[in-house]
Design a protein around this motif. Structure first.
Motif, PDB file in Angstrom:
ATOM      1  N   LEU A 164      13.175   8.444  -4.388  1.00 47.37           N
ATOM      2  CA  LEU A 164      12.712   7.736  -5.586  1.00 47.37           C
ATOM      3  C   LEU A 164      11.227   7.385  -5.493  1.00 47.37           C
ATOM      4  N   HIS A 165      10.477   7.771  -6.510  1.00 48.91           N
ATOM      5  CA  HIS A 165       9.025   7.536  -6.550  1.00 48.91           C
ATOM      6  C   HIS A 165       8.593   6.959  -7.888  1.00 48.91           C
ATOM      7  N   THR A 166       7.328   6.505  -7.931  1.00 51.85           N
ATOM      8  CA  THR A 166       6.688   6.122  -9.200  1.00 51.85           C
ATOM      9  C   THR A 166       5.317   6.785  -9.233  1.00 51.85           C
ATOM     10  N   GLY A 167       4.601   6.612 -10.342  1.00 49.01           N
ATOM     11  CA  GLY A 167       3.210   7.049 -10.382  1.00 49.01           C
ATOM     12  C   GLY A 167       2.390   6.209  -9.410  1.00 49.01           C
TER      13      GLY A 167
ATOM     14  N   SER B 114       0.829  -1.205   0.000  1.00 50.07           N
ATOM     15  CA  SER B 114       0.000   0.000   0.000  1.00 50.07           C
ATOM     16  C   SER B 114       0.863   1.254   0.000  1.00 50.07           C
ATOM     17  N   ARG B 115       0.340   2.291  -0.605  1.00 47.66           N
ATOM     18  CA  ARG B 115       1.002   3.599  -0.587  1.00 47.66           C
ATOM     19  C   ARG B 115       1.098   4.133   0.851  1.00 47.66           C
ATOM     20  N   TYR B 116       0.086   3.803   1.644  1.00 49.20           N
ATOM     21  CA  TYR B 116      -0.083   4.431   2.959  1.00 49.20           C
ATOM     22  C   TYR B 116       0.431   3.543   4.085  1.00 49.20           C
TER      23      TYR B 116
END
Ligand SMILES: [Zn+2]
Length: 366
Positions: free
Chosen positions: A153-156, A110-112
């Motif tokens: 570092l991230h992604t959509g 999860s993102r969260y």
């Protein structure tokens, strides 16, 4: 004689000894440190793992971190490859690599965090705050405070892909210089968001680049290669790594004037007509939306000349949903398009050259 003597001294100058999470790391030493976070309710420990590469000689202290959003995976593999890079043995200064910051979110894909909070809106956090705030505070206390520079570092999001791009506060001279040297053609001058790691880093005077590439829960080889390469480019720019014997051509970066999302004019099933990186002109059809049995399509149109830097991959859309992220470059759109073509060819043309990424050494590459 005086000058010569001075140079000899500075050559012998040693890097500092670093104490992180209670572990002491001497110059020339490489280790990983586990910093305790809130345990799971199953009585299982959860730790923030930091890989520390402490160079023999002094230099900047750079952190590279991934998965602040627990479902954004490209950065995890970028860091794995970075740590496998042979020339790290010649590092000046210190590299702190954190492949998974949001360990709780990573576990639940999860993102969260389990408390529903976005870690990247919870900085600088506090030791007595929410779960997210406590993770943020640990990160600031044990990592950020040692550092002079950072790359996040991230992604959509899920079902959304981003063209590899750097987002940074370009009003800061050092940040701008590093952003332009990373080696991706598209750079966005991004405002600081409340509670983001980037904002806290800025408050502490730490230049930070945010690399955005690919989609959540997926690996994208091109995005990973370009990200690993970009970090090395920045480390060379900071003189943490020796310069390449044969300097490689870094794609020229262009700063977008503006970027905006094009939203769905109505709900339905969409067929996309463009791809990431496409150059579109005003009035071009980006996608067609119909209901499943519909015979009449509604067109999604480009409002201006732009490059597609983000898009949805899910054909099911509701009215108002963000579909295409378009960046405008005014008169430089053509230049960005041609840089992107070269960039794409460079990073996708190595399909059979995996060995470069297993204890890789880029002195053989062009
Ligand atoms: Zn993210």
């Amino acid at each position: 004689m005086e000058a010569k003597h001075k140079r000899t001294v500075s050559r012998r100058e040693k890097n500092r000894t670093l104490t992180i999470g209670g572990v002491t790391v001497s110059p020339g030493e490489r280790t990983s440190v586990d910093i305790p976070l809130a345990a799971m309710y199953t009585h299982t420990d959860v730790e923030l793992t930091v890989h520390v590469v402490n160079g023999r000689r002094p230099g900047p202290c750079l952190f590279v971190c991934a998965a602040i959003h627990g479902d954004e995976l490209n950065g995890v593999d970028i860091i794995r490859r970075l740590l496998d890079y042979k020339q790290l043995s010649q590092l000046r200064g210190t590299l702190l690599a954190i492949p998974v910051v949001n360990v709780h979110g990573f576990l639940s894909q999860s993102r969260y965090l389990p408390d529903g909070r976005d870690l990247n809106r919870s900085f600088p956090g506090s030791e007595r705050g929410s779960l997210a705030g406590r993770v943020a505070s640990t990160f600031v206390r044990d990592i950020l405070k040692h550092c002079t520079h950072g790359i996040d570092l991230h992604t959509g999001a899920r079902h959304r892909s981003n063209l590899p791009q750097i987002r940074a506060d370009l009003s800061q001279e050092e940040t701008r210089r590093l952003a332009m040297q990373f080696g991706v053609p598209v750079v966005l001058d991004a405002k600081l968001r409340d509670g983001s790691l980037r904002e806290t880093a800025a408050d502490m005077g730490i230049p930070l680049l945010l690399y955005e590439a690919g989609e959540a829960l997926r690996f994208d080889e091109l995005c990973i290669r370009a990200g690993a390469r970009g970090i090395l480019n920045v480390m060379r720019e900071l003189e943490m790594l020796p310069a390449r014997k044969r300097p490689a051509k870094v794609p020229e970066a262009v700063v977008a004037d503006d970027s905006r999302w094009v939203r769905a004019p109505l709900s339905g099933v969409m067929r996309s007509r463009v791809q990431l990186g496409a150059r579109v002109k005003k009035g071009d059809v980006l996608g067609l939306i119909a209901d499943p049995l519909g015979f009449k399509d509604a067109e999604v149109l480009a409002p201006d000349e732009a490059i597609v830097i983000g898009m949805t991959n899910l054909p099911l859309v509701h009215e108002g949903e963000a579909l295409y992220h378009l960046a405008s470059f005014k008169r430089q759109t053509g230049q960005v398009a041609s840089e992107l073509q070269g960039f794409h060819e460079r990073f996708s043309a190595q399909e059979d050259e995996q060995p470069f990424f297993v204890g890789w050494d880029d002195s053989l590459e062009n």
